[in-house]
Design a protein around this motif. Structure first.
Motif, PDB file in Angstrom:
ATOM      1  N   GLY A  13     -18.989  -1.468 -29.903  1.00 36.22           N
ATOM      2  CA  GLY A  13     -19.178  -1.029 -31.280  1.00 36.22           C
ATOM      3  C   GLY A  13     -19.136   0.486 -31.330  1.00 36.22           C
ATOM      4  O   GLY A  13     -19.763   1.162 -30.504  1.00 36.22           O
ATOM      5  N   VAL A  14     -18.398   1.029 -32.281  1.00 36.41           N
ATOM      6  CA  VAL A  14     -18.191   2.473 -32.354  1.00 36.41           C
ATOM      7  C   VAL A  14     -18.606   2.973 -33.727  1.00 36.41           C
ATOM      8  O   VAL A  14     -18.146   2.457 -34.750  1.00 36.41           O
ATOM      9  N   ASP A  15     -19.491   3.955 -33.746  1.00 31.45           N
ATOM     10  CA  ASP A  15     -19.886   4.617 -34.993  1.00 31.45           C
ATOM     11  C   ASP A  15     -19.213   5.979 -35.019  1.00 31.45           C
ATOM     12  O   ASP A  15     -19.550   6.870 -34.231  1.00 31.45           O
ATOM     13  N   LEU A  16     -18.246   6.138 -35.925  1.00 33.67           N
ATOM     14  CA  LEU A  16     -17.438   7.344 -35.970  1.00 33.67           C
ATOM     15  C   LEU A  16     -18.130   8.436 -36.780  1.00 33.67           C
ATOM     16  O   LEU A  16     -18.778   8.160 -37.793  1.00 33.67           O
ATOM     17  N   ALA A  17     -17.966   9.661 -36.345  1.00 35.87           N
ATOM     18  CA  ALA A  17     -18.465  10.832 -37.070  1.00 35.87           C
ATOM     19  C   ALA A  17     -17.506  11.986 -36.823  1.00 35.87           C
ATOM     20  O   ALA A  17     -16.525  11.854 -36.087  1.00 35.87           O
ATOM     21  N   LYS A  18     -17.778  13.118 -37.440  1.00 35.79           N
ATOM     22  CA  LYS A  18     -16.857  14.251 -37.323  1.00 35.79           C
ATOM     23  C   LYS A  18     -16.845  14.840 -35.921  1.00 35.79           C
ATOM     24  O   LYS A  18     -15.787  15.171 -35.388  1.00 35.79           O
ATOM     25  N   GLN A  84     -19.986  -2.864 -45.643  1.00 34.55           N
ATOM     26  CA  GLN A  84     -20.891  -3.830 -46.276  1.00 34.55           C
ATOM     27  C   GLN A  84     -21.073  -5.093 -45.445  1.00 34.55           C
ATOM     28  O   GLN A  84     -22.062  -5.806 -45.591  1.00 34.55           O
ATOM     29  N   LEU A  85     -20.110  -5.380 -44.561  1.00 32.13           N
ATOM     30  CA  LEU A  85     -20.232  -6.538 -43.683  1.00 32.13           C
ATOM     31  C   LEU A  85     -21.009  -6.219 -42.418  1.00 32.13           C
ATOM     32  O   LEU A  85     -21.448  -7.127 -41.707  1.00 32.13           O
ATOM     33  N   VAL A  86     -21.182  -4.949 -42.120  1.00 37.23           N
ATOM     34  CA  VAL A  86     -21.921  -4.538 -40.920  1.00 37.23           C
ATOM     35  C   VAL A  86     -23.419  -4.442 -41.199  1.00 37.23           C
ATOM     36  O   VAL A  86     -24.248  -4.781 -40.340  1.00 37.23           O
ATOM     37  N   GLU A  87     -23.766  -4.035 -42.394  1.00 32.42           N
ATOM     38  CA  GLU A  87     -25.174  -3.752 -42.723  1.00 32.42           C
ATOM     39  C   GLU A  87     -26.127  -4.903 -42.415  1.00 32.42           C
ATOM     40  O   GLU A  87     -27.228  -4.667 -41.898  1.00 32.42           O
ATOM     41  N   ALA A 103     -23.978   1.669 -34.313  1.00 35.24           N
ATOM     42  CA  ALA A 103     -23.028   1.212 -33.295  1.00 35.24           C
ATOM     43  C   ALA A 103     -23.401  -0.172 -32.789  1.00 35.24           C
ATOM     44  O   ALA A 103     -22.535  -1.031 -32.576  1.00 35.24           O
ATOM     45  N   ALA A 104     -24.702  -0.431 -32.620  1.00 32.34           N
ATOM     46  CA  ALA A 104     -25.149  -1.752 -32.174  1.00 32.34           C
ATOM     47  C   ALA A 104     -24.854  -2.812 -33.226  1.00 32.34           C
ATOM     48  O   ALA A 104     -24.456  -3.936 -32.898  1.00 32.34           O
ATOM     49  N   ALA A 105     -25.032  -2.457 -34.507  1.00 34.41           N
ATOM     50  CA  ALA A 105     -24.751  -3.407 -35.586  1.00 34.41           C
ATOM     51  C   ALA A 105     -23.262  -3.722 -35.668  1.00 34.41           C
ATOM     52  O   ALA A 105     -22.867  -4.875 -35.890  1.00 34.41           O
ATOM     53  N   ILE A 106     -22.425  -2.719 -35.465  1.00 30.64           N
ATOM     54  CA  ILE A 106     -20.974  -2.944 -35.478  1.00 30.64           C
ATOM     55  C   ILE A 106     -20.574  -3.864 -34.335  1.00 30.64           C
ATOM     56  O   ILE A 106     -19.749  -4.776 -34.498  1.00 30.64           O
ATOM     57  N   CYS A 107     -21.159  -3.628 -33.169  1.00 31.06           N
ATOM     58  CA  CYS A 107     -20.856  -4.468 -32.006  1.00 31.06           C
ATOM     59  C   CYS A 107     -21.274  -5.911 -32.264  1.00 31.06           C
ATOM     60  O   CYS A 107     -20.557  -6.854 -31.923  1.00 31.06           O
ATOM     61  N   GLU A 108     -22.437  -6.106 -32.883  1.00 27.35           N
ATOM     62  CA  GLU A 108     -22.918  -7.455 -33.185  1.00 27.35           C
ATOM     63  C   GLU A 108     -22.046  -8.122 -34.245  1.00 27.35           C
ATOM     64  O   GLU A 108     -21.724  -9.313 -34.149  1.00 27.35           O
TER      65      GLU A 108
END
Length: 356
Positions: A13-18, A84-87, A103-108
């Motif tokens: 799971g990847v949380d993108l930022a600048k 909205q599907l990750v939250e 990132a953990a939520a995206i991976c799940e």
């Protein structure tokens, strides 16, 4: 990183930022292998060492398609998920939002077998959408410029009929008319505003030329533009936004993806439908609704089945509901035309399949 390679990451799971990118990797047993922050320029270097075919999921953002294309070239399974599907998968809820938890939520979320993903857009698709986004911004700037000119003229008692054409036809003469009470500085200011208006018109004309060229060179755009209520701009935006319509299993799913289906609060066998969800691409949904308004306004001039249907619906349910219903119908028809290669027929009567 050696531990990740040795034990075999299967999902990230990847949380993108600048500047910082958070990664959360798990193995086949959903055991966390790492949850760390990487510098932006180190992200691809880290991904190169992942096993081939590893799922790398990220939230939809301004750079998600860029990273997804790079990851696909590395042999990884890049996936983009709507925020909205990750939250719902963030274990800490709304009060525990941070990069690591996201990132953990995206991976799940990526582990769910029925999760819906956003298709990765090509460079050509995003390039065409740049034209559409610029065009929308220019339209807003032009409207603001015209309203500003009207407001400044009204300060000197000069009021004109509504509509850009009416104002444009008299503006030059008003600025040259010495009999009105416009001051010298006010005239110079309004001349600057008029020049800005002309410049914005030129930019809009350039965007329209690019969209027209897209229609001439792309047979799918020409095919989409044959529908009632879908013009060249909407057709170009639809093809650039969606790409492959076969990613949706039916027209209803495509309409729901755009956000044209009603919200549901149903329970106990009782259906309770509300307004449309307004999910998905706002720009494409807006174009479909605007096109439906235009088609409904001229429906009384046509004798086809779709026009007769929407006129009857307007009389029964009102203008707004008829417009949204026609926009949803156009979305479903568009899916059928683009996936089956059919020629649009406004008199086609679709029949629901009957049970055996």
């Amino acid at each position: 990183m050696d531990k990740v390679i040795r034990e075999g990451a299967v999902r990230v799971g990847v949380d993108l930022a600048k500047r910082v990118i958070q990664v959360h990797a798990v193995d086949r047993s959903d055991r966390v292998l790492t949850n760390r922050a990487l510098a932006r320029d180190k992200f691809i270097e880290w991904c190169v060492r992942l096993p081939a075919g590893c799922i790398v999921a990220m939230e939809a953002s301004s750079s998600a398609h860029h990273w997804a294309r790079k990851l696909v070239l590395l042999g990884l399974d890049a996936r983009i998920i709507s925020a909205q599907l990750v939250e719902p998968y963030r274990m800490e809820g709304t009060s525990g939002k941070n990069d690591a938890n996201d990132a953990a939520a995206i991976c799940e979320a990526a582990s769910r077998p029925k999760m819906r993903y956003i298709p990765v857009k090509s460079v050509e698709q995003q390039s065409m959408l740049c034209v559409h986004r610029l065009r929308e911004g220019l339209k807003e700037d032009r409207t603001a410029c015209i309203n500003r000119i009207r407001g400044l003229l009204a300060e000197f008692g000069l009021v004109f009929p509504k509509g850009p054409r009416e104002l444009q036809a008299v503006l030059s003469n008003v600025l040259e008319d010495a009999s009105n009470e416009l001051g010298a500085l006010a005239r110079l200011t309004l001349q600057r505003a008029q020049a800005q208006w002309h410049e914005l018109d030129e930019h809009l004309a350039w965007c329209d030329e690019r969209i027209d060229a897209h229609g001439r060179n792309n047979p799918e755009v020409r095919q989409a533009a044959t529908l009632l209520g879908i013009g060249p701009v909407t057709a170009s935006a639809a093809i650039a936004t969606v790409g492959d319509f076969k990613q949706f299993k039916n027209g209803a799913q495509f309409g729901a993806w755009i956000g044209l289906t009603p919200r549901q609060r149903s329970s106990g066998g009782k259906n309770n439908l509300g307004g449309i969800t307004k999910r998905g691409d706002t720009y494409l949904r807006t174009l479909l609704v605007q096109g439906a308004k235009s088609a409904l306004m001229t429906a009384h001039k046509r004798q086809d089945k779709i026009s007769s249907w929407v006129i009857a619906l307007r009389e029964r349910s009102g203008w707004q509901k008829a417009v949204v219903a026609l926009a949803n119908k156009n979305a479903r028809i568009l899916w059928a035309v683009m996936t089956r290669g059919d020629i649009f027929d406004p008199n086609h009567l679709s029949l629901k399949p009957t049970s055996a």
